[in-house]
Design a protein around this motif. Structure first.
Motif, PDB file in Angstrom:
ATOM      1  N   MET A 465       0.823  -1.198   0.000  1.00  0.00           N
ATOM      2  CA  MET A 465       0.000   0.000   0.000  1.00  0.00           C
ATOM      3  C   MET A 465       0.868   1.263   0.000  1.00  0.00           C
ATOM      4  SD  MET A 465      -2.999  -1.318  -0.043  1.00  0.00           S
ATOM      5  CE  MET A 465      -2.330  -2.717  -0.936  1.00  0.00           C
ATOM      6  N   PRO A 466       0.399   2.353  -0.639  1.00  0.00           N
ATOM      7  CA  PRO A 466       1.180   3.597  -0.697  1.00  0.00           C
ATOM      8  C   PRO A 466       1.054   4.406   0.587  1.00  0.00           C
ATOM      9  CG  PRO A 466      -0.857   3.860  -1.909  1.00  0.00           C
ATOM     10  CD  PRO A 466      -0.821   2.420  -1.462  1.00  0.00           C
ATOM     11  N   LEU A 467       1.648   3.903   1.664  1.00  0.00           N
ATOM     12  CA  LEU A 467       1.465   4.512   2.980  1.00  0.00           C
ATOM     13  C   LEU A 467       2.358   5.718   3.220  1.00  0.00           C
ATOM     14  CD1 LEU A 467       1.296   1.296   5.201  1.00  0.00           C
ATOM     15  CD2 LEU A 467      -0.618   2.693   4.426  1.00  0.00           C
ATOM     16  N   PHE A 468       3.478   5.817   2.523  1.00  0.00           N
ATOM     17  CA  PHE A 468       4.491   6.816   2.879  1.00  0.00           C
ATOM     18  C   PHE A 468       4.650   7.840   1.761  1.00  0.00           C
ATOM     19  CE2 PHE A 468       5.744   2.755   4.907  1.00  0.00           C
ATOM     20  CZ  PHE A 468       5.452   3.111   6.216  1.00  0.00           C
ATOM     21  N   SER A 469       4.214   9.052   2.035  1.00  0.00           N
ATOM     22  CA  SER A 469       4.238  10.094   1.018  1.00  0.00           C
ATOM     23  C   SER A 469       5.655  10.434   0.583  1.00  0.00           C
ATOM     24  CB  SER A 469       3.532  11.351   1.544  1.00  0.00           C
ATOM     25  OG  SER A 469       3.373  12.315   0.541  1.00  0.00           O
ATOM     26  N   GLY A 470       6.610  10.409   1.522  1.00  0.00           N
ATOM     27  CA  GLY A 470       7.984  10.714   1.147  1.00  0.00           C
ATOM     28  C   GLY A 470       8.512   9.769   0.085  1.00  0.00           C
ATOM     29  N   TYR A 471       8.159   8.492   0.212  1.00  0.00           N
ATOM     30  CA  TYR A 471       8.575   7.491  -0.773  1.00  0.00           C
ATOM     31  C   TYR A 471       7.813   7.681  -2.083  1.00  0.00           C
ATOM     32  CZ  TYR A 471       9.236   2.794  -2.828  1.00  0.00           C
ATOM     33  OH  TYR A 471       9.511   1.744  -3.671  1.00  0.00           O
ATOM     34  N   THR A 472       6.484   7.726  -2.015  1.00  0.00           N
ATOM     35  CA  THR A 472       5.675   7.737  -3.236  1.00  0.00           C
ATOM     36  C   THR A 472       5.766   9.065  -3.984  1.00  0.00           C
ATOM     37  OG1 THR A 472       3.719   8.335  -1.929  1.00  0.00           O
ATOM     38  CG2 THR A 472       4.059   6.010  -2.389  1.00  0.00           C
ATOM     39  N   GLU A 473       5.681  10.189  -3.270  1.00  0.00           N
ATOM     40  CA  GLU A 473       5.789  11.484  -3.948  1.00  0.00           C
ATOM     41  C   GLU A 473       7.234  11.755  -4.348  1.00  0.00           C
ATOM     42  OE1 GLU A 473       3.290  12.777  -5.009  1.00  0.00           O
ATOM     43  OE2 GLU A 473       1.614  12.446  -3.648  1.00  0.00           O
ATOM     44  N   GLY A 474       8.183  11.295  -3.519  1.00  0.00           N
ATOM     45  CA  GLY A 474       9.580  11.426  -3.915  1.00  0.00           C
ATOM     46  C   GLY A 474       9.876  10.643  -5.176  1.00  0.00           C
ATOM     47  N   TRP A 475       9.306   9.418  -5.263  1.00  0.00           N
ATOM     48  CA  TRP A 475       9.472   8.638  -6.494  1.00  0.00           C
ATOM     49  C   TRP A 475       8.873   9.364  -7.685  1.00  0.00           C
ATOM     50  CZ3 TRP A 475      11.916   4.924  -9.005  1.00  0.00           C
ATOM     51  CH2 TRP A 475      11.393   4.545 -10.246  1.00  0.00           C
ATOM     52  N   ALA A 476       7.687   9.924  -7.536  1.00  0.00           N
ATOM     53  CA  ALA A 476       7.027  10.576  -8.667  1.00  0.00           C
ATOM     54  C   ALA A 476       7.854  11.749  -9.185  1.00  0.00           C
ATOM     55  CB  ALA A 476       5.626  11.027  -8.266  1.00  0.00           C
ATOM     56  N   LEU A 477       8.494  12.480  -8.279  1.00  0.00           N
ATOM     57  CA  LEU A 477       9.350  13.576  -8.716  1.00  0.00           C
ATOM     58  C   LEU A 477      10.637  13.030  -9.342  1.00  0.00           C
ATOM     59  CD1 LEU A 477       9.098  16.616  -8.762  1.00  0.00           C
ATOM     60  CD2 LEU A 477      10.354  16.720  -6.599  1.00  0.00           C
ATOM     61  N   TYR A 478      11.173  11.970  -8.762  1.00  0.00           N
ATOM     62  CA  TYR A 478      12.325  11.297  -9.375  1.00  0.00           C
ATOM     63  C   TYR A 478      11.950  10.796 -10.769  1.00  0.00           C
ATOM     64  CZ  TYR A 478      15.555   7.480 -10.445  1.00  0.00           C
ATOM     65  OH  TYR A 478      16.440   6.640 -11.079  1.00  0.00           O
ATOM     66  N   ALA A 479      10.716  10.336 -10.952  1.00  0.00           N
ATOM     67  CA  ALA A 479      10.268   9.858 -12.262  1.00  0.00           C
ATOM     68  C   ALA A 479      10.289  10.982 -13.293  1.00  0.00           C
ATOM     69  CB  ALA A 479       8.865   9.263 -12.157  1.00  0.00           C
ATOM     70  N   GLU A 480       9.992  12.202 -12.870  1.00  0.00           N
ATOM     71  CA  GLU A 480      10.096  13.341 -13.782  1.00  0.00           C
ATOM     72  C   GLU A 480      11.546  13.517 -14.229  1.00  0.00           C
ATOM     73  OE1 GLU A 480       8.311  16.970 -12.369  1.00  0.00           O
ATOM     74  OE2 GLU A 480       6.839  15.890 -11.162  1.00  0.00           O
ATOM     75  N   GLN A 481      12.473  13.410 -13.289  1.00  0.00           N
ATOM     76  CA  GLN A 481      13.895  13.502 -13.616  1.00  0.00           C
ATOM     77  C   GLN A 481      14.308  12.368 -14.551  1.00  0.00           C
ATOM     78  OE1 GLN A 481      16.622  13.714 -10.214  1.00  0.00           O
ATOM     79  NE2 GLN A 481      17.983  12.273 -11.249  1.00  0.00           N
ATOM     80  N   LEU A 482      13.810  11.171 -14.272  1.00  0.00           N
ATOM     81  CA  LEU A 482      14.139  10.012 -15.090  1.00  0.00           C
ATOM     82  C   LEU A 482      13.671  10.202 -16.530  1.00  0.00           C
ATOM     83  CD1 LEU A 482      15.305   7.108 -15.079  1.00  0.00           C
ATOM     84  CD2 LEU A 482      12.984   6.313 -14.504  1.00  0.00           C
ATOM     85  N   ALA A 483      12.467  10.760 -16.693  1.00  0.00           N
ATOM     86  CA  ALA A 483      11.963  11.010 -18.048  1.00  0.00           C
ATOM     87  C   ALA A 483      12.904  11.946 -18.802  1.00  0.00           C
ATOM     88  CB  ALA A 483      10.552  11.585 -17.980  1.00  0.00           C
ATOM     89  N   ASP A 484      13.392  12.970 -18.126  1.00  0.00           N
ATOM     90  CA  ASP A 484      14.345  13.884 -18.756  1.00  0.00           C
ATOM     91  C   ASP A 484      15.627  13.145 -19.126  1.00  0.00           C
ATOM     92  OD1 ASP A 484      15.445  16.476 -19.532  1.00  0.00           O
ATOM     93  OD2 ASP A 484      16.638  16.350 -17.701  1.00  0.00           O
ATOM     94  N   GLU A 485      16.106  12.283 -18.221  1.00  0.00           N
ATOM     95  CA  GLU A 485      17.319  11.510 -18.496  1.00  0.00           C
ATOM     96  C   GLU A 485      17.124  10.539 -19.655  1.00  0.00           C
ATOM     97  OE1 GLU A 485      19.017  11.536 -13.884  1.00  0.00           O
ATOM     98  OE2 GLU A 485      17.883   9.814 -14.644  1.00  0.00           O
ATOM     99  N   MET A 486      15.885  10.114 -19.879  1.00  0.00           N
ATOM    100  CA  MET A 486      15.587   9.216 -21.000  1.00  0.00           C
ATOM    101  C   MET A 486      15.548   9.957 -22.327  1.00  0.00           C
ATOM    102  SD  MET A 486      12.596   7.031 -19.100  1.00  0.00           S
ATOM    103  CE  MET A 486      11.982   6.234 -20.596  1.00  0.00           C
ATOM    104  N   GLY A 487      15.599  11.288 -22.291  1.00  0.00           N
ATOM    105  CA  GLY A 487      15.663  12.070 -23.517  1.00  0.00           C
ATOM    106  C   GLY A 487      14.334  12.525 -24.064  1.00  0.00           C
TER     107      GLY A 487
END
Length: 611
Positions: A465-487
């Protein structure tokens, strides 16, 4: 953004919970130790008990079937007696965890223990505050009813988007829940009166915004209410005989609307004497409440001054990067925020604020999502099976709702995930900002992470379950960075500007949130800071700041969480050198389920050392 308020304690066992699953150790799967089996058994029983007393949670996960079908006709207990039972049970869980030898655990057994310890310690902190949404799990919500909290808005959306209507029994259960809704509202109204008397009244601007949403709902004829139309439409689509619209209309008119009016009157009655101060510092034990809010949402124990300084430093660094793009676009005059605002006003960046324009916007989001989906195997070894749909935030609640949010799929995959976008005014969603919002809410962001966790093998169901906002929202922001790194922005300079603005937005949230709740800023100060820094419309930033006022600490979970995700990857790359595989990093981090950030760092460090 995710809604975690459904993850409440229950006090009796439920046959519906998933059985205990094998436990992972490190990057591979091994048999759990005797002490590890005790932790897994405790987590599984906690999940069973959550389900037993949360029929809404059971429906959300798609488990209200077979012997548990009766849950489909009930709503959650929101009484103070339930709250008391919840915290008493968590004290029992804590005593049981204390009897387990942490030193005897390793690998995923240790992850399970440390995650459970965080949950139980967080519940003990929450128990000291006698107001608001008193939930042992989920985060700080000091106001039971606001523009973002309360059953008046959550239950109609739950009935429309999560309660299935595929049979006559489903439709009857919908009506049962609709009838129960009135009682839930009255229970909440009594608790609201109690909170107001105890000094936990929301700020006047929150009460006004909440009143506007009550008026929008109650201003609709019962026959045209979303609660009536949802059942009528879906029963017709399923070919169910019966006058479902008339039956739902009668319940809405005779029970739900009167109860909603009673609640609206209590909210309106508090407005003349309501405080103007925006921060939670003015609440009973308010400074401690903010510290609890930061810990519960971010899973880090940072003080307000530290958060404020981190935010200011990151805003400065990101603004410098955005300035380079703006200068390349020929925009050299004015602040970074003013120049971004100029880009956002360009006709080529605006969708028409019409039904057709909004339909085109959603179509473009679907195209962006489909394009990135094709690229995901480049950076992930494990892909989720569950799909995701893009939907508009319901018009009735869009005035106070955030710009984007995510609803997870059912546990069995029968209902897809949903990415909601707020289209109250398309001027608030210029084209160059939309790709990164999609990557945040859908894939590789919230949907990807949560769907992978739900489908993971070898971890207790509760930890999916998505209990921890630091993990889930931190991942979502990291995912934005990852998309940029993917070009994805290789030939889209303005798209990259939107990505940098998104990061600036989350860094500025650190400043605004700590400003409101620690430095005692007014709402107007926080809005002005956000507008000047980011260049967004004042209406957009006002809605954002009002969100921070009712969820103290939640806005910090994005950038603080991202900082830990990025730091964790960098540390693993340093340890492993040429052996570092980004797909392996993502797979080990996501297959473990949502965990506190310090637990994530230990998990990845162990994986890197063993590789």
């Amino acid at each position: 953004m995710l809604d975690r308020r459904r993850f409440l304690l229950s006090s009796a066992a439920a046959a519906a919970a998933a059985a205990a699953t094998p436990v992972l150790a490190g990057a591979g799967q091994t048999a759990a130790s005797p002490e590890g089996r005790k932790v897994t058994a405790l987590l599984d029983r906690m999940m069973q008990e959550f389900l037993a007393e949360s029929p809404e949670f059971m429906t959300a996960l798609g488990l209200d079937t077979g012997p548990n079908a009766a849950a489909r006709g009930r709503l959650d207990d929101r009484s103070l007696a339930f709250v008391d039972r919840s915290f008493a049970a968590f004290r029992g869980y804590g005593a049981e965890l204390d009897s387990i030898d942490r030193a005897a655990l390793s690998g995923m057994d240790a992850v399970n223990y440390d995650t459970t310890r965080f949950i139980i310690d967080g519940a003990a902190l929450a128990d000291r505050f006698d107001y608001g949404i008193q939930a042992p799990v989920g985060g700080a919500n000091p106001y039971l009813v606001s523009q973002l909290t309360g059953s008046y808005s959550s239950i109609p959306q739950f009935l429309d988007t999560q309660h299935p209507v595929q049979s006559v029994a489903d439709a009857e259960a919908y009506l049962d829940r609709l009838s129960a809704f009135a009682g839930v509202l009255d229970v909440e109204t009594d608790r609201v009166r109690r909170d107001f008397a105890a000094g936990a009244t929301p700020p006047d601007f929150v009460l006004r915004r909440t009143g506007e949403q009550f008026a929008a709902t109650l201003g609709v004829d019962p026959a045209q209410s979303g609660m009536t139309r949802s059942l009528a439409r879906r029963a017709a689509e399923a070919g169910l005989p019966g006058d479902w619209a008339a039956r739902a209309e009668q319940i809405v008119r005779d029970a739900v609307y009167p109860a909603m009016r009673r609640q609206a009157e209590v909210v309106a009655g508090a407005l003349p004497g309501a405080p103007t101060e925006a921060g939670c510092w003015r609440l009973p034990d308010g400074e401690a409440y903010y510290r609890y809010g930061v810990l519960s949402y971010t899973t880090t124990d940072m003080g307000g001054d530290e958060i404020h300084e981190i935010g200011l430093a990151q805003v400065a660094e990101l603004s410098a990067r955005a300035d380079e793009i703006l200068r390349a676009e020929g925009l050299t005059q004015g602040s970074v925020g003013e120049r971004i605002a100029a880009v956002a006003r360009r006709p080529d960046q605006l969708y028409p604020n019409t039904d057709a324009g909004k339909a085109q916007l959603i179509a473009d989001l679907n195209a962006q999502m489909a394009a990135v989906q094709q690229r995901l195997p480049e950076v992930f070894g494990r892909l989720p099976r569950a799909g995701v749909e893009i939907r508009r935030v319901p018009v009735e609640i869009e005035a106070g709702a955030p710009g984007g949010s995510y609803q997870m799929p059912s546990l069995d995959g029968s209902r897809p995930g949903a990415y909601y976008i707020n289209l109250r005014n398309t001027a608030e969603t210029p084209r160059f900002t939309l790709p990164t919002l999609t990557y945040h809410e859908a894939s590789p962001g919230h949907h990807f992470q949560i769907a992978v966790a739900l489908e993971a093998e070898g971890i207790p169901t509760l930890r999916k379950m998505p209990l921890f906002s630091g993990y889930t929202e931190g991942w979502a922001l990291y995912a934005e960075q990852l998309a940029d790194e993917m070009g994805v922005y290789e030939n889209d300079r303005l798209g990259r500007l939107g990505y940098l603005q998104s990061f600036m937005f989350r860094a500025a949230r650190l400043v605004a949130d700590s400003g409101l709740h620690h430095k005692r800023w007014t709402r107007e100060q926080a809005v002005r800071y956000m507008v000047d820094t980011l260049g967004d419309a004042e209406s957009t930033m006002t809605t954002e700041v009002e969100r921070y006022c009712v969820w103290p600490g939640q806005a910090c979970s994005y950038k603080l969480g991202h900082t830990v995700w990025d730091r964790t990857r960098t540390a693993a790359r340093t340890t492993m050198g040429d052996r570092f595989d980004i797909r392996g990093f993502h797979d080990i981090s996501l297959a473990a389920g949502a965990i506190p950030l310090e637990v994530l760092e230990r998990l990845v460090a162990d994986w890197a050392a063993q590789a």
